[in-house]
Design an enzyme around this catalytic site. Structure first.
Site, PDB file in Angstrom:
ATOM      1  N   GLY A   8      -9.694  -2.768   2.293  1.00 13.41           N
ATOM      2  CA  GLY A   8      -8.851  -3.415   1.349  1.00 13.41           C
ATOM      3  C   GLY A   8      -8.240  -2.772   0.272  1.00 13.41           C
ATOM      4  O   GLY A   8      -7.826  -3.153  -0.703  1.00 13.41           O
ATOM      5  N   LEU A  10      -5.231  -1.753  -0.488  1.00 16.07           N
ATOM      6  CA  LEU A  10      -3.748  -1.983  -0.840  1.00 16.07           C
ATOM      7  C   LEU A  10      -3.736  -3.196  -1.314  1.00 16.07           C
ATOM      8  O   LEU A  10      -2.859  -3.590  -1.825  1.00 16.07           O
ATOM      9  CB  LEU A  10      -2.901  -1.896   0.463  1.00 16.07           C
ATOM     10  CG  LEU A  10      -2.802  -0.720   1.112  1.00 16.07           C
ATOM     11  CD1 LEU A  10      -1.792  -0.747   2.455  1.00 16.07           C
ATOM     12  CD2 LEU A  10      -1.992   0.464   0.306  1.00 16.07           C
ATOM     13  N   GLY A  11      -4.813  -3.943  -1.496  1.00 15.91           N
ATOM     14  CA  GLY A  11      -4.955  -5.389  -2.428  1.00 15.91           C
ATOM     15  C   GLY A  11      -4.818  -5.091  -3.886  1.00 15.91           C
ATOM     16  O   GLY A  11      -4.728  -4.033  -4.458  1.00 15.91           O
ATOM     17  N   GLN A  12      -5.101  -6.208  -4.614  1.00 17.14           N
ATOM     18  CA  GLN A  12      -4.695  -6.359  -6.059  1.00 17.14           C
ATOM     19  C   GLN A  12      -5.910  -5.518  -6.579  1.00 17.14           C
ATOM     20  O   GLN A  12      -5.702  -4.677  -7.610  1.00 17.14           O
ATOM     21  CB  GLN A  12      -5.023  -7.664  -6.546  1.00 17.14           C
ATOM     22  CG  GLN A  12      -4.697  -7.931  -8.162  1.00 17.14           C
ATOM     23  CD  GLN A  12      -5.146  -9.048  -8.586  1.00 17.14           C
ATOM     24  OE1 GLN A  12      -5.820  -9.919  -8.019  1.00 17.14           O
ATOM     25  NE2 GLN A  12      -4.932  -9.532  -9.860  1.00 17.14           N
ATOM     26  N   ASP A  34      -6.743   0.349   4.838  1.00 17.16           N
ATOM     27  CA  ASP A  34      -6.362  -1.194   4.703  1.00 17.16           C
ATOM     28  C   ASP A  34      -5.828  -1.339   6.246  1.00 17.16           C
ATOM     29  O   ASP A  34      -5.568  -0.297   7.079  1.00 17.16           O
ATOM     30  CB  ASP A  34      -5.355  -1.240   3.652  1.00 17.16           C
ATOM     31  CG  ASP A  34      -5.301  -2.901   3.296  1.00 17.16           C
ATOM     32  OD1 ASP A  34      -5.520  -2.950   2.115  1.00 17.16           O
ATOM     33  OD2 ASP A  34      -5.327  -3.494   3.937  1.00 17.16           O
ATOM     34  N   ILE A  35      -5.432  -2.663   6.452  1.00 24.19           N
ATOM     35  CA  ILE A  35      -4.956  -2.955   7.895  1.00 24.19           C
ATOM     36  C   ILE A  35      -3.357  -2.524   8.118  1.00 24.19           C
ATOM     37  O   ILE A  35      -3.055  -2.070   9.153  1.00 24.19           O
ATOM     38  CB  ILE A  35      -4.930  -4.347   7.943  1.00 24.19           C
ATOM     39  CG1 ILE A  35      -4.878  -4.716   9.691  1.00 24.19           C
ATOM     40  CG2 ILE A  35      -4.002  -5.118   7.381  1.00 24.19           C
ATOM     41  CD1 ILE A  35      -5.662  -6.093   9.923  1.00 24.19           C
ATOM     42  N   TYR A 141     -13.709 -20.297   1.056  1.00 28.38           N
ATOM     43  CA  TYR A 141     -13.650 -19.222   0.267  1.00 28.38           C
ATOM     44  C   TYR A 141     -15.151 -19.015  -0.511  1.00 28.38           C
ATOM     45  O   TYR A 141     -15.855 -18.060  -0.371  1.00 28.38           O
ATOM     46  CB  TYR A 141     -12.657 -19.108  -0.683  1.00 28.38           C
ATOM     47  CG  TYR A 141     -12.635 -17.721  -1.752  1.00 28.38           C
ATOM     48  CD1 TYR A 141     -12.723 -18.032  -3.162  1.00 28.38           C
ATOM     49  CD2 TYR A 141     -12.121 -16.463  -1.238  1.00 28.38           C
ATOM     50  CE1 TYR A 141     -12.756 -16.835  -3.828  1.00 28.38           C
ATOM     51  CE2 TYR A 141     -12.123 -15.263  -1.898  1.00 28.38           C
ATOM     52  CZ  TYR A 141     -12.446 -15.534  -3.342  1.00 28.38           C
ATOM     53  OH  TYR A 141     -12.354 -14.603  -4.235  1.00 28.38           O
ATOM     54  N   LYS A 145     -18.320 -16.660  -0.092  1.00 28.67           N
ATOM     55  CA  LYS A 145     -18.772 -15.850  -1.099  1.00 28.67           C
ATOM     56  C   LYS A 145     -20.277 -16.009  -1.592  1.00 28.67           C
ATOM     57  O   LYS A 145     -21.078 -14.979  -1.638  1.00 28.67           O
ATOM     58  CB  LYS A 145     -17.877 -15.816  -2.544  1.00 28.67           C
ATOM     59  CG  LYS A 145     -16.489 -15.651  -2.512  1.00 28.67           C
ATOM     60  CD  LYS A 145     -16.550 -14.092  -2.415  1.00 28.67           C
ATOM     61  CE  LYS A 145     -15.059 -13.485  -2.480  1.00 28.67           C
ATOM     62  NZ  LYS A 145     -15.161 -12.106  -1.847  1.00 28.67           N
TER      63      LYS A 145
END
Ligand code: VAH
Length: 314
Positions: A8, A10-12, A34-35, A141, A145
């Site tokens: 992940g 490329l995420g925030q 990342d995907i 979500y 978590k």
């Protein structure tokens, strides 16, 4: 930590974490995955592999060939997106997590993944929420978590995997905007303030949520991962936060730069419902006590930094 693989990336969080880790550990010692390929990203042209985290064999192959000693698993769908497609959310958020934990177990890697204030629910004490308390989230979500927190503890207790994790609040950043989150209003508002001098919030006034500037979040990850294991009484799900505000308080901070800034509301019932199920503020004292968590950006310093950076960006 010497050789770190991130999912992940490329995420925030992943984008800025990858850049920071490369500054500290060297560009060739940090492999971003990342995907999709990085486009218009600070990670473009640097060590990168595409990876679908639901593919265990691929994840293990890449980690083994890279000779990783640490995996930071960030690939996940955020709260509002999960409510739109709860089954896909379970597949990616839990399927990806189990794969990352199995890679850590089989290759003997140190392991990090973030939890969230989303792991709490309506029956959780709302103010200065303790680290150990009732967790009955009402979102997919949140279910992901809480399950993830328990699974990471299990991998430590049962298999001796060095798992570590924090519960993040809403994270504010300008390098890579979030997508599909409930706290995203607190990022969008800055871009709209600079571009148009006004913003229509999908979260209602009076809705307090924990927030933190991205630099503090990145530092918290590094501090936790570098902490002496003997000092850690807990492993995962450390509450970390610095700020708690509602849209009105954030707008006041923005008006220090744009006195005529206009804030209006068009409340999104889904994300408002999610926000109302989360705490107003969480207690970060255990992270401070056990590994020296410390956040530096108050709301005005965050606003000054965000507005300066966005003006340069656009
Ligand atoms: C979300 N930004 O809104 C994420 C985060 C605490 C919020 O988990 O879903």
């Amino acid at each position: 930590m010497k050789r770190i693989i991130l999912t992940g990336a490329l995420g925030q969080i992943g984008t800025e974490l990858t850049v920071k880790l490369r500054e500290i550990y060297g560009e060739d010692n940090v492999l971003a995955t990342d995907i999709k390929e990085p486009v218009d990203s600070p990670l473009e042209g640097k060590p990168f592999e595409t990876l679908d985290v639901t593919n265990y064999e691929e994840m293990e192959r890449i980690a083994r060939e890279f000779k990783a000693d640490t995996i930071m698993h960030l690939a996940a769908l955020l709260s509002a997106t999960c409510e739109k497609n709860p089954h896909l959310a379970w597949e990616i958020n839990m399927g990806g997590l189990v794969n990352a934990l199995e890679v850590a177990r089989n290759l003997n890697l140190q392991f990090f993944t973030p939890s969230s204030i989303g792991s709490f629910g309506p029956s959780t004490p709302k103010d200065q929420t303790p680290q150990t308390t009732i967790q009955r989230p009402v979102t997919m979500y949140g279910v992901n978590k809480v399950s993830g927190e328990l699974l990471c503890d299990y991998y430590y207790e049962k298999f001796g995997v060095d798992t570590r994790g924090v519960r993040f609040p809403g994270l504010i950043s300008h390098v890579r905007e979030p997508g599909g989150g409930t706290t995203d209003y607190a990022v969008e508002i800055y871009f709209e303030a600079v571009k148009n001098g006004k913003y229509t919030s999908f979260i209602d006034k009076g809705t307090f949520m924990d927030m933190m500037y991205m630099d503090d979040a990145i530092q918290a990850i590094i501090d936790l991962m570098e902490a002496d294991a003997d000092k850690l009484e807990d492993r995962n799900a450390f509450n970390v936060s610095k700020l708690s505000f509602d849209p009105e308080i954030l707008a006041e901070s923005i008006r220090r730069h744009y006195p005529d800034f206009e804030l209006s509301y068009d409340v999104d019932p889904v994300r408002q419902g999610i926000a109302e199920s989360w705490p107003n503020s969480i207690d970060s004292s255990e992270a401070k006590r056990q590994w020296g968590f410390d956040a530096k950006f108050d709301i005005d310093k965050m606003t000054d930094t965000m507005i300066e950076a966005i003006k340069k960006k656009i």
